[in-house]
Write a protein that holds these residues in place. Structure first.
Motif, PDB file in Angstrom:
ATOM      1  N   ASN A  54     -34.794  43.993  34.127  1.00  0.00           N
ATOM      2  CA  ASN A  54     -33.953  45.123  34.522  1.00  0.00           C
ATOM      3  C   ASN A  54     -34.587  45.975  35.617  1.00  0.00           C
TER       4      ASN A  54
ATOM      5  N   ARG B 133     -29.093  44.262  31.878  1.00  0.00           N
ATOM      6  CA  ARG B 133     -28.012  44.966  32.581  1.00  0.00           C
ATOM      7  C   ARG B 133     -27.377  44.113  33.661  1.00  0.00           C
ATOM      8  N   HIS B 134     -28.036  43.018  34.078  1.00  0.00           N
ATOM      9  CA  HIS B 134     -27.476  42.118  35.076  1.00  0.00           C
ATOM     10  C   HIS B 134     -26.509  41.143  34.409  1.00  0.00           C
TER      11      HIS B 134
END
Length: 255
Positions: free
Chosen positions: A172, A213-214
């Motif tokens: 992240n 989060r990707h």
């Protein structure tokens, strides 16, 4: 970048090869049995080998690769990158004159055909425009993963690991990720064994992927022979919103 899966299985058997990724034509990540399918000409183009950890399925072809290329490496040695403790294990237990010749001393100690470079977790290594970062991993022996980026994109390979908050934090910390190759060795029915062995199972991986989060494509590796379909289908049920692919030898990805 082009990433070719040479091997990604958690075992051997017809069509199964253990962990090895070819990045472009000069970098290997791990050196499992999948390397044996390369032609001699393809092997001769290799310049760097990044090792995630020292379990046999990830290094089985390393001594054979060096032996095969011995005469070609005398003018340009093969560079092995990993943690210093991993390299000590390889040197002590493999290149020890008993299991295999010590190619760190051949043909002469002053100019060996194999050179070791310790990876620094705080500093990426630049190889002709590709930047290689070391990632945290939690396994039964010292272990790491790798993130590789160039100016167009990035991919990451976890190597062998189980639940590990530091891995997801490290991923992240970067701006993007196009492809994540992550292990899920054990089926849910063997969750306890998997945790003791330092591997993911579907429920643990599903819990941890929420931390990322990707939104990369997610390639699943290291599936145990005989339980591949069971484990992968379980993951798909738990992660319907993720772009999952079951990795196989010969798969090619372009970043």
């Amino acid at each position: 970048m082009e990433i070719k899966v040479l091997g990604c299985s958690g075992g051997i058997g017809a069509g199964r090869r253990t962990s090895a990724l070819l990045v472009d034509d000069d970098i290997l990540i791990d050196c499992g049995t999948g390397v044996a399918d390369l032609s001699l000409e393809a092997m001769a183009r290799l310049r760097h080998v990044f090792i995630t950890h020292t379990h046999l399925d990830h290094i089985a072809c390393l001594p054979l690769l060096v032996d095969t290329l011995f005469s070609r490496l005398q003018s340009r040695p093969l560079v092995i990158h990993t943690r210093s403790d991993c390299m000590r294990i390889i040197h002590h237990h493999i290149f020890n004159w008993q299991i295999w010749p010590d190619f760190f001393e051949l043909p002469e100690r002053e100019r060996p055909v194999v050179r070791f470079e310790e990876m620094d977790a705080a500093r990426p290594l630049d190889i002709e425009g590709r930047r290689v970062h070391m990632l945290p991993a939690t396994h039964t022996v010292p272990a790491v993963g790798y993130r590789v980026e160039d100016d167009r994109g990035a991919f990451a390979f976890t190597g062998d690991t189980t639940s590990n908050d530091d891995l997801w934090t490290a991923l992240n910390d970067h701006a993007g990720l196009d492809l994540l190759m992550v292990e899920c060795a054990f089926p849910e029915s063997e969750r306890d064994l998997g945790r003791r062995a330092g591997h993911y199972c579907p429920s643990l991986l599903a819990q941890d992927l929420v931390k990322l989060r990707h939104r990369p494509r997610v390639g699943i590796s290291h599936l145990k022979p005989g339980a591949e379909s069971e484990t992968f289908e379980d993951l798909r049920r738990r992660l319907p919103e993720r772009d999952l692919v079951r990795l196989g030898s010969g798969d090619v990805f372009k970043i």
